[in-house]
Design a protein around this motif. Sequence first.
Motif, PDB file in Angstrom:
ATOM      1  N   GLU A  96      10.732  19.810  56.066  1.00 49.45           N
ATOM      2  CA  GLU A  96      11.959  19.415  55.377  1.00 49.45           C
ATOM      3  C   GLU A  96      11.688  19.123  53.905  1.00 49.45           C
ATOM      4  O   GLU A  96      12.510  19.422  53.037  1.00 49.45           O
ATOM      5  N   ILE A  97      10.531  18.537  53.620  1.00 52.92           N
ATOM      6  CA  ILE A  97      10.163  18.249  52.231  1.00 52.92           C
ATOM      7  C   ILE A  97      10.004  19.554  51.454  1.00 52.92           C
ATOM      8  O   ILE A  97      10.488  19.687  50.328  1.00 52.92           O
ATOM      9  N   ARG A  98       9.330  20.517  52.067  1.00 55.74           N
ATOM     10  CA  ARG A  98       9.146  21.816  51.410  1.00 55.74           C
ATOM     11  C   ARG A  98      10.491  22.485  51.130  1.00 55.74           C
ATOM     12  O   ARG A  98      10.719  23.018  50.039  1.00 55.74           O
ATOM     13  N   LYS A  99      11.389  22.449  52.103  1.00 55.29           N
ATOM     14  CA  LYS A  99      12.707  23.061  51.929  1.00 55.29           C
ATOM     15  C   LYS A  99      13.497  22.370  50.821  1.00 55.29           C
ATOM     16  O   LYS A  99      14.171  23.023  50.020  1.00 55.29           O
ATOM     17  N   LEU A 100      13.406  21.038  50.784  1.00 54.19           N
ATOM     18  CA  LEU A 100      14.123  20.282  49.758  1.00 54.19           C
ATOM     19  C   LEU A 100      13.556  20.581  48.374  1.00 54.19           C
ATOM     20  O   LEU A 100      14.312  20.711  47.398  1.00 54.19           O
ATOM     21  N   PHE A 101      12.252  20.687  48.274  1.00 49.67           N
ATOM     22  CA  PHE A 101      11.584  21.022  47.011  1.00 49.67           C
ATOM     23  C   PHE A 101      12.165  22.322  46.452  1.00 49.67           C
ATOM     24  O   PHE A 101      12.557  22.409  45.276  1.00 49.67           O
ATOM     25  N   SER A 102      12.244  23.333  47.312  1.00 49.71           N
ATOM     26  CA  SER A 102      12.761  24.634  46.905  1.00 49.71           C
ATOM     27  C   SER A 102      14.256  24.570  46.591  1.00 49.71           C
ATOM     28  O   SER A 102      14.730  25.142  45.598  1.00 49.71           O
ATOM     29  N   LYS A 103      14.998  23.858  47.418  1.00 47.69           N
ATOM     30  CA  LYS A 103      16.452  23.747  47.234  1.00 47.69           C
ATOM     31  C   LYS A 103      16.794  23.040  45.927  1.00 47.69           C
ATOM     32  O   LYS A 103      17.754  23.411  45.233  1.00 47.69           O
ATOM     33  N   LEU A 104      16.017  22.022  45.582  1.00 47.93           N
ATOM     34  CA  LEU A 104      16.250  21.303  44.331  1.00 47.93           C
ATOM     35  C   LEU A 104      16.071  22.223  43.125  1.00 47.93           C
ATOM     36  O   LEU A 104      16.852  22.175  42.172  1.00 47.93           O
ATOM     37  N   LEU A 105      15.038  23.035  43.169  1.00 47.99           N
ATOM     38  CA  LEU A 105      14.813  23.986  42.079  1.00 47.99           C
ATOM     39  C   LEU A 105      16.002  24.932  41.931  1.00 47.99           C
ATOM     40  O   LEU A 105      16.454  25.222  40.822  1.00 47.99           O
ATOM     41  N   GLU A 106      16.516  25.400  43.054  1.00 49.83           N
ATOM     42  CA  GLU A 106      17.652  26.322  43.029  1.00 49.83           C
ATOM     43  C   GLU A 106      18.917  25.659  42.488  1.00 49.83           C
ATOM     44  O   GLU A 106      19.785  26.326  41.924  1.00 49.83           O
ATOM     45  N   SER A 107      19.022  24.343  42.669  1.00 48.70           N
ATOM     46  CA  SER A 107      20.236  23.633  42.259  1.00 48.70           C
ATOM     47  C   SER A 107      20.267  23.291  40.772  1.00 48.70           C
ATOM     48  O   SER A 107      21.306  22.892  40.247  1.00 48.70           O
ATOM     49  N   ALA A 108      19.138  23.439  40.085  1.00 52.06           N
ATOM     50  CA  ALA A 108      19.049  23.030  38.676  1.00 52.06           C
ATOM     51  C   ALA A 108      20.042  23.795  37.804  1.00 52.06           C
ATOM     52  O   ALA A 108      20.216  25.005  37.948  1.00 52.06           O
ATOM     53  N   GLU A 109      20.676  23.064  36.903  1.00 52.78           N
ATOM     54  CA  GLU A 109      21.635  23.668  35.972  1.00 52.78           C
ATOM     55  C   GLU A 109      21.224  23.498  34.514  1.00 52.78           C
ATOM     56  O   GLU A 109      21.605  24.302  33.666  1.00 52.78           O
ATOM     57  N   LYS A 110      20.451  22.440  34.218  1.00 53.74           N
ATOM     58  CA  LYS A 110      20.081  22.169  32.823  1.00 53.74           C
ATOM     59  C   LYS A 110      18.574  22.109  32.607  1.00 53.74           C
ATOM     60  O   LYS A 110      18.047  22.783  31.726  1.00 53.74           O
ATOM     61  N   ASP A 111      17.895  21.273  33.378  1.00 50.23           N
ATOM     62  CA  ASP A 111      16.466  21.126  33.138  1.00 50.23           C
ATOM     63  C   ASP A 111      15.704  20.709  34.391  1.00 50.23           C
ATOM     64  O   ASP A 111      16.265  20.147  35.329  1.00 50.23           O
ATOM     65  N   ILE A 112      14.413  21.020  34.366  1.00 51.32           N
ATOM     66  CA  ILE A 112      13.487  20.661  35.436  1.00 51.32           C
ATOM     67  C   ILE A 112      12.263  20.032  34.789  1.00 51.32           C
ATOM     68  O   ILE A 112      11.644  20.628  33.901  1.00 51.32           O
ATOM     69  N   LEU A 113      11.931  18.826  35.214  1.00 59.48           N
ATOM     70  CA  LEU A 113      10.735  18.143  34.736  1.00 59.48           C
ATOM     71  C   LEU A 113       9.852  17.864  35.947  1.00 59.48           C
ATOM     72  O   LEU A 113      10.338  17.404  36.975  1.00 59.48           O
ATOM     73  N   SER A 114       8.557  18.118  35.820  1.00 61.78           N
ATOM     74  CA  SER A 114       7.694  17.897  36.975  1.00 61.78           C
ATOM     75  C   SER A 114       6.300  17.454  36.559  1.00 61.78           C
ATOM     76  O   SER A 114       5.754  17.932  35.563  1.00 61.78           O
ATOM     77  N   ILE A 115       5.755  16.520  37.334  1.00 56.73           N
ATOM     78  CA  ILE A 115       4.367  16.086  37.193  1.00 56.73           C
ATOM     79  C   ILE A 115       3.656  16.462  38.488  1.00 56.73           C
ATOM     80  O   ILE A 115       4.120  16.113  39.575  1.00 56.73           O
ATOM     81  N   SER A 116       2.544  17.178  38.374  1.00 58.21           N
ATOM     82  CA  SER A 116       1.867  17.676  39.570  1.00 58.21           C
ATOM     83  C   SER A 116       0.385  17.324  39.574  1.00 58.21           C
ATOM     84  O   SER A 116      -0.224  17.143  38.524  1.00 58.21           O
ATOM     85  N   THR A 117      -0.173  17.266  40.766  1.00 58.97           N
ATOM     86  CA  THR A 117      -1.614  17.066  40.913  1.00 58.97           C
ATOM     87  C   THR A 117      -2.319  18.402  40.645  1.00 58.97           C
ATOM     88  O   THR A 117      -1.685  19.463  40.686  1.00 58.97           O
ATOM     89  N   PRO A 118      -3.628  18.390  40.391  1.00 54.16           N
ATOM     90  CA  PRO A 118      -4.339  19.625  40.037  1.00 54.16           C
ATOM     91  C   PRO A 118      -4.162  20.776  41.022  1.00 54.16           C
ATOM     92  O   PRO A 118      -3.982  21.921  40.613  1.00 54.16           O
ATOM     93  N   ASN A 119      -4.219  20.490  42.315  1.00 53.22           N
ATOM     94  CA  ASN A 119      -4.161  21.575  43.296  1.00 53.22           C
ATOM     95  C   ASN A 119      -2.748  21.934  43.744  1.00 53.22           C
ATOM     96  O   ASN A 119      -2.567  22.893  44.491  1.00 53.22           O
ATOM     97  N   THR A 120      -1.759  21.173  43.291  1.00 47.98           N
ATOM     98  CA  THR A 120      -0.385  21.456  43.697  1.00 47.98           C
ATOM     99  C   THR A 120       0.060  22.844  43.250  1.00 47.98           C
ATOM    100  O   THR A 120       0.728  23.569  43.992  1.00 47.98           O
TER     101      THR A 120
END
Length: 234
Positions: A96-120
Motif C-alpha cells: 500500500e505504501i508503494r502504491k501511495l508513493f506512485s499515486k502521489l507522484l501522479e497527483s502532483a500539479e505544481k511541485d514535488i520535493l523529496s529527501i531520499s536515502t542513498p539506496n532509495t
Amino acid sequence: MHYCKEMLLIADEMRHFEGFSGALAVSNIEYMGTPNLREKQLSEFLIYSNEKEIVEQQQILFNTLWEKAIPAKQRIKEIELGIKREFAETIRDPTEIRKLFSKLLESAEKDILSISTPNTIKRIEKLGIINQIIKAANLGIKVRLLIDSHTFNEKINDKYGGELAQIKYHKLIKSLQSFVISMIVDESLLLVIDIKDESQENFEDSIGLATFTNIRSTLDIYLSLFEKGWHQSE
C-alpha cells in the motif's frame, strides 16, 4: 446533512466516520446491524443477535470506530465552510505504501520535493518511479530532490541522461541524512516512509511504517527542513 443536524437535536453525542457503510446498534445485551443503508429507504436485510460473543465483538468494533471518528459538529462546519479536513494516517502494508508513493507522484500539479536515502534511488528506479518523476517534470511540474548525488550520477544520470534535464537535485547534507524518505507534493500532502533496512535491494523489503498527512504544522516543518537542506547544499 439536514438529517445529521436533526439527529444532533436528540443525540447526546454524534460523530462522523469517513467511509463507513451500513449501520449498527449495540447495547450491553443486543446487537443489530445492516450492511446497506440508503437515505429514505428501509433496509431489506437486518442482522440481529443477543449472543454474548457477537455482542462483545460488535462493542469492540463500535468503540474502535468511535475513537477514530470526529465530532459531527466539526465535520458539518468543515463542509459548510469548505474547509479541507486534516488527516494523519499510519500505513503498515509495504504494498500500500508503494502504491501511495506512485499515486502521489501522479497527483502532483505544481511541485514535488523529496529527501531520499542513498539506496532509495536504486530501489525506486526498479519500480519505474524515475520514469514517473521524469514525466512529471516534462509536464512542467517543478521537481527538486535532495539525494546522494554519487548514487544518482552513477546509477540514474548515466542511464537517463538528457531526460533528467528538467529535474533539479542537490546533494543531501549530512545533518539531514536519516533513515526516512520524505515527499511533499504541491506543498499540501506529505508522505514520510521509515527505512528499516537500507541494505535491501527491494523497495518493499526495505521499508517500515509510513505516515501520510496534510496537517499544516507538520507540512511546514518538513518544508522548512527541505529548504534548509536545499540552500545549504548550493
